[in-house]
Design an enzyme around this catalytic site. Structure first.
Site, PDB file in Angstrom:
ATOM      1  N   CYS A  30       0.833  -1.213   0.000  1.00 32.98           N
ATOM      2  CA  CYS A  30       0.000   0.000   0.000  1.00 32.98           C
ATOM      3  C   CYS A  30       0.867   1.262   0.000  1.00 32.98           C
ATOM      4  CB  CYS A  30      -0.932  -0.009   1.208  1.00 32.98           C
ATOM      5  SG  CYS A  30      -0.120  -0.483   2.748  1.00 32.98           S
ATOM      6  N   HIS A  68      -2.459   5.472   6.312  1.00 30.45           N
ATOM      7  CA  HIS A  68      -1.079   5.929   6.504  1.00 30.45           C
ATOM      8  C   HIS A  68      -1.042   7.390   6.079  1.00 30.45           C
ATOM      9  CE1 HIS A  68       0.213   1.735   6.687  1.00 30.45           C
ATOM     10  NE2 HIS A  68      -0.148   1.514   5.449  1.00 30.45           N
TER      11      HIS A  68
HETATM   12  P1  NAD Z   1      -5.219 -10.905   6.176  1.00 29.76           P
HETATM   13  O1  NAD Z   1      -4.609 -11.572   7.348  1.00 29.76           O
HETATM   14  O2  NAD Z   1      -6.290  -9.897   6.383  1.00 29.76           O
HETATM   15  O3  NAD Z   1      -5.811 -11.999   5.195  1.00 29.76           O
HETATM   16  C1  NAD Z   1      -5.119 -13.164   4.854  1.00 29.76           C
HETATM   17  C2  NAD Z   1      -6.128 -14.287   4.670  1.00 29.76           C
HETATM   18  O4  NAD Z   1      -5.459 -15.457   4.229  1.00 29.76           O
HETATM   19  C3  NAD Z   1      -6.850 -14.654   5.959  1.00 29.76           C
HETATM   20  O5  NAD Z   1      -8.221 -14.819   5.676  1.00 29.76           O
HETATM   21  C4  NAD Z   1      -6.205 -15.991   6.363  1.00 29.76           C
HETATM   22  O6  NAD Z   1      -7.092 -16.804   7.074  1.00 29.76           O
HETATM   23  C5  NAD Z   1      -5.891 -16.576   4.994  1.00 29.76           C
HETATM   24  N1  NAD Z   1      -4.837 -17.591   4.969  1.00 29.76           N
HETATM   25  C6  NAD Z   1      -3.847 -17.789   5.848  1.00 29.76           C
HETATM   26  N2  NAD Z   1      -3.071 -18.823   5.444  1.00 29.76           N
HETATM   27  C7  NAD Z   1      -3.596 -19.281   4.291  1.00 29.76           C
HETATM   28  C8  NAD Z   1      -3.263 -20.315   3.391  1.00 29.76           C
HETATM   29  N3  NAD Z   1      -2.201 -21.088   3.591  1.00 29.76           N
HETATM   30  N4  NAD Z   1      -4.035 -20.503   2.282  1.00 29.76           N
HETATM   31  C9  NAD Z   1      -5.108 -19.727   2.046  1.00 29.76           C
HETATM   32  N5  NAD Z   1      -5.480 -18.707   2.890  1.00 29.76           N
HETATM   33  C10 NAD Z   1      -4.723 -18.495   3.979  1.00 29.76           C
HETATM   34  O7  NAD Z   1      -4.013 -10.305   5.353  1.00 29.76           O
HETATM   35  P2  NAD Z   1      -4.049  -9.059   4.364  1.00 29.76           P
HETATM   36  O8  NAD Z   1      -3.925  -7.812   5.157  1.00 29.76           O
HETATM   37  O9  NAD Z   1      -5.169  -9.208   3.430  1.00 29.76           O
HETATM   38  O10 NAD Z   1      -2.658  -9.232   3.618  1.00 29.76           O
HETATM   39  C11 NAD Z   1      -2.503 -10.095   2.499  1.00 29.76           C
HETATM   40  C12 NAD Z   1      -1.306  -9.634   1.710  1.00 29.76           C
HETATM   41  O11 NAD Z   1      -1.549  -8.302   1.250  1.00 29.76           O
HETATM   42  C13 NAD Z   1       0.011  -9.579   2.483  1.00 29.76           C
HETATM   43  O12 NAD Z   1       1.068  -9.851   1.598  1.00 29.76           O
HETATM   44  C14 NAD Z   1       0.086  -8.115   2.909  1.00 29.76           C
HETATM   45  O13 NAD Z   1       1.396  -7.696   3.168  1.00 29.76           O
HETATM   46  C15 NAD Z   1      -0.488  -7.442   1.683  1.00 29.76           C
HETATM   47  N6  NAD Z   1      -1.055  -6.101   1.914  1.00 29.76           N
HETATM   48  C16 NAD Z   1      -1.789  -5.840   3.028  1.00 29.76           C
HETATM   49  C17 NAD Z   1      -2.285  -4.558   3.222  1.00 29.76           C
HETATM   50  C18 NAD Z   1      -3.047  -4.186   4.443  1.00 29.76           C
HETATM   51  O14 NAD Z   1      -2.948  -3.056   4.881  1.00 29.76           O
HETATM   52  N7  NAD Z   1      -3.816  -5.063   5.031  1.00 29.76           N
HETATM   53  C19 NAD Z   1      -2.063  -3.565   2.260  1.00 29.76           C
HETATM   54  C20 NAD Z   1      -1.376  -3.898   1.086  1.00 29.76           C
HETATM   55  C21 NAD Z   1      -0.857  -5.171   0.927  1.00 29.76           C
END
Ligand code: NAD
Length: 335
Positions: free
Chosen positions: A141, A221
């Site tokens: 992000c 942010h």
């Molecule tokens: P999150 O924890 O909200 O969601 C992840 C999901 O994946 C959860 O539902 C979890 O149960 C599931 N999960 C866990 N292990 C798994 C597996 N082995 N197979 C399938 N599903 C599985 O995480 P998020 O915030 O959505 O982040 C996901 C990615 O996006 C990360 O790489 C993060 O760095 C990136 N990201 C996050 C944000 C943010 O602010 N949240 C912003 C930009 C990028």
């Protein structure tokens, strides 16, 4: 038109938003989402009519909770042309073998390292680099927010030097476990922070250094941007360039904080109160002693969503022109 079959592996903060955005595209078909736990998000996915898949050892757990699954993650992958991996950072990398064996294209998120794909993506900056690629990483992000402004300013005026302080939200609103709740945390303490090098994975020649601090808030942010530019220009010139960016929104009119921006997103009727654009206080755009300064706020949960849609379009070569893909994505999502 044959639609590209898209699967979403990991249905949390990012995954559920990418799923909704993909479902809006005429050239894509959402074939399913993979969830590991039978919680309210799983029930919501079913209510929306999405096919829900899970890990092979979770099928029983899901069905015990009354959630009928369409199959295993492996079966979902087999049926897809491209998978968007939205599992937690570093978990995504462990899925690479699975995708390679199935012979499908894959997109990862900013929690993974650049080396996983060798192609880090921001639609405005390097759409063409992702054309036809098998593996692409949509940057984080913060990196997305920075690329959206640095790239056009670099093209127009040349960025000699970028120095950015990132004031980071400590946790997402749905996250009840992460702190701090009453402290300001330099993070990382070692300087400069990793965010500058991450921008360089998309804009390799940019001279950038960043520092980052975690604050006890869940709402966005905030970046303090300071640039030295090659070409002489005024604050008005900078404002004109930023005004042309479709994923940049100027804020003012009584908006003095990230809280009010989130209120604006709700007033706009945005799904989940999302703010997909960088929000820049145009009043903050200032030239001071030959250097440019401004503030921008980034909605961490949603700014990368349109970028994921564009990444799919580039990898599947549905559209060779970046501006055309961006236009389609913006129109369908309502940006
Ligand atoms: P999150 O924890 O909200 O969601 C992840 C999901 O994946 C959860 O539902 C979890 O149960 C599931 N999960 C866990 N292990 C798994 C597996 N082995 N197979 C399938 N599903 C599985 O995480 P998020 O915030 O959505 O982040 C996901 C990615 O996006 C990360 O790489 C993060 O760095 C990136 N990201 C996050 C944000 C943010 O602010 N949240 C912003 C930009 C990028």
């Amino acid at each position: 038109m044959t639609k590209v079959k898209v699967a979403i592996n990991g249905y949390g903060t990012i995954g559920k938003r990418v799923a909704d955005a993909v479902a809006l595209q005429d050239d894509m078909e959402l074939i399913g989402v993979a969830k590991t736990r039978p919680n309210f998000e799983t029930v919501m996915a079913k209510d929306k009519g999405f096919n829900v898949y899970t890990l092979a050892d979770r099928v029983e757990v899901m069905e015990k909770e009354g959630i009928e699954v369409s199959g295993t993650v492996e079966e979902m992958i087999e049926a897809a042309d491209v998978v968007v991996d939205c599992t937690p950072g570093k978990v995504g990398a462990t899925n690479k073998d699975l995708y390679e064996k199935a012979g499908i294209k894959a997109i990862w998120q900013g929690g993974e390292s650049h080396t996983l794909t060798g192609c880090s993506f921001n639609a405005e900056t390097n759409y063409e680099e992702a054309l036809g690629k098998d593996f692409v990483r949509v940057v984080s992000c913060n990196t997305t927010g920075l690329c959206r402004v640095l790239s056009p300013l670099d093209k127009e005026f040349g960025v000699k030097k970028a120095r950015v302080t990132l004031l980071r939200r400590a946790a997402d609103p749905g996250d009840i476990k992460t702190g701090p709740i009453n402290a300001i945390v330099p993070n990382p303490i070692k300087l400069p922070s990793h965010h500058g090098p991450d921008v360089k994975t998309v804009i390799p020649n940019i001279n950038i250094a960043t520092t980052a601090v975690k604050l006890p808030t869940t709402l966005m942010h905030l970046h303090t941007v300071n640039l030295e530019l090659e070409k002489e220009c005024t604050a008005e010139d900078v404002e004109s360039v930023l005004a042309e960016q479709s994923r940049v929104r100027f804020v003012g009119q009584g908006i003095t904080s990230t809280a009010e921006i989130m209120e604006l997103a709700k007033d706009l009727g945005r799904p989940r109160g999302d703010m997909w654009e960088n929000c820049i206080w145009n009043e903050s755009i200032t030239m001071y002693e030959g250097e440019l300064y401004f503030f921008q706020a980034i909605h961490q949960e949603s700014d990368v969503i349109p970028e994921n849609v564009d990444a799919i379009r580039a990898m599947m070569e549905l559209e060779s022109d970046a501006s055309r893909s961006i236009e389609i994505t913006n129109k369908t999502m309502g940006i």
